[in-house]
Motif scaffolding. Sequence first.
Motif, PDB file in Angstrom:
ATOM      1  N   PHE A  65       2.435  -2.208   4.390  1.00  0.00           N
ATOM      2  CA  PHE A  65       3.378  -1.221   3.863  1.00  0.00           C
ATOM      3  C   PHE A  65       4.804  -1.554   4.303  1.00  0.00           C
ATOM      4  O   PHE A  65       5.018  -2.333   5.225  1.00  0.00           O
ATOM      5  CB  PHE A  65       3.003   0.206   4.302  1.00  0.00           C
ATOM      6  CG  PHE A  65       3.139   0.467   5.779  1.00  0.00           C
ATOM      7  CD1 PHE A  65       4.367   0.801   6.354  1.00  0.00           C
ATOM      8  CD2 PHE A  65       2.022   0.414   6.621  1.00  0.00           C
ATOM      9  CE1 PHE A  65       4.492   1.058   7.715  1.00  0.00           C
ATOM     10  CE2 PHE A  65       2.144   0.658   7.991  1.00  0.00           C
ATOM     11  CZ  PHE A  65       3.378   0.985   8.541  1.00  0.00           C
ATOM     12  N   ILE A 111       7.410   3.904   2.612  1.00  0.00           N
ATOM     13  CA  ILE A 111       7.515   5.140   3.393  1.00  0.00           C
ATOM     14  C   ILE A 111       8.929   5.398   3.917  1.00  0.00           C
ATOM     15  O   ILE A 111       9.408   4.670   4.797  1.00  0.00           O
ATOM     16  CB  ILE A 111       6.541   5.079   4.595  1.00  0.00           C
ATOM     17  CG1 ILE A 111       5.116   4.765   4.101  1.00  0.00           C
ATOM     18  CG2 ILE A 111       6.585   6.372   5.394  1.00  0.00           C
ATOM     19  CD1 ILE A 111       4.156   4.391   5.221  1.00  0.00           C
ATOM     20  N   GLU A 163       0.820  -1.211   0.000  1.00  0.00           N
ATOM     21  CA  GLU A 163       0.000   0.000   0.000  1.00  0.00           C
ATOM     22  C   GLU A 163       0.857   1.265   0.000  1.00  0.00           C
ATOM     23  O   GLU A 163       0.439   2.300  -0.524  1.00  0.00           O
ATOM     24  CB  GLU A 163      -0.921   0.028   1.231  1.00  0.00           C
ATOM     25  CG  GLU A 163      -1.946  -1.091   1.282  1.00  0.00           C
ATOM     26  CD  GLU A 163      -3.059  -0.881   0.263  1.00  0.00           C
ATOM     27  OE1 GLU A 163      -3.303   0.275  -0.124  1.00  0.00           O
ATOM     28  OE2 GLU A 163      -3.648  -1.892  -0.158  1.00  0.00           O
ATOM     29  N   ALA A 164       2.009   1.176   0.637  1.00  0.00           N
ATOM     30  CA  ALA A 164       2.857   2.377   0.736  1.00  0.00           C
ATOM     31  C   ALA A 164       4.301   1.972   0.961  1.00  0.00           C
ATOM     32  O   ALA A 164       4.597   0.869   1.437  1.00  0.00           O
ATOM     33  CB  ALA A 164       2.370   3.266   1.880  1.00  0.00           C
TER      34      ALA A 164
END
Length: 216
Positions: free
Chosen positions: A98, A70, A67-68
């Motif tokens: 993530f 980071i 999803e991400a």
Amino acid sequence: MSDTVTRALATALVLLLLAACGLTPRPSMDTREADTFEDDVRAARTLGEQFWAQQFQQLGGTYRPIEAFIPYAGESGPSCGGQPSVPENAFYCPRGHFIAYDQQWMESLWNAMGDGSVYVIVPHELGHAVQAQLSTGFALNVQAELQADCYAGGTLSALVGSGALRAEEGDEDELFLSLEAAGDPTDNWLDPAAHGTAEQRQASFVKGYREGVGAC
Ligand SMILES: [Zn+2]
């Protein structure tokens, strides 16, 4: 290959010391010579996820991209299931699906060890994302860690095989060193029990590299 690997194992410690002094060359694995740190991080994620998408597809499944992705600085990283992130780490968070990484820490490894560091750490964390999707349960954390190392090795050899990445002399040393530097927030990466000994991690990585992710 085996001679190279043996030599890599034998010299890993020496190279680690040299790397700390900034004396080792930094061979590039990126065939496109797109060689900023940011380019390598982006490529490691993109190429790694493309690889897994193909693997899932071949088995009749569908890979779910993270999803991400980071970057964080020091103490300011995202928490995972209520657990705060820690400096000098990269991790996959199942809740939220993530990956997060301490950008400065990863860039310092990239500077010291070359881009192989990024191409081990990111595929290792993607390996945890794959485990989550396959609902791979292990009794011991170290088993999950060693499988993620094996997945990282398999991912790397597939990308080298497809021409997306190239392996040069020195890259294997670089990759092995990077294994020792990769970690998770859930445990102390210096604790041998948490991720396996350096020898176990290298053996797992080599198994994946030689035999592919199906052998993991
Ligand atoms: Zn891990």
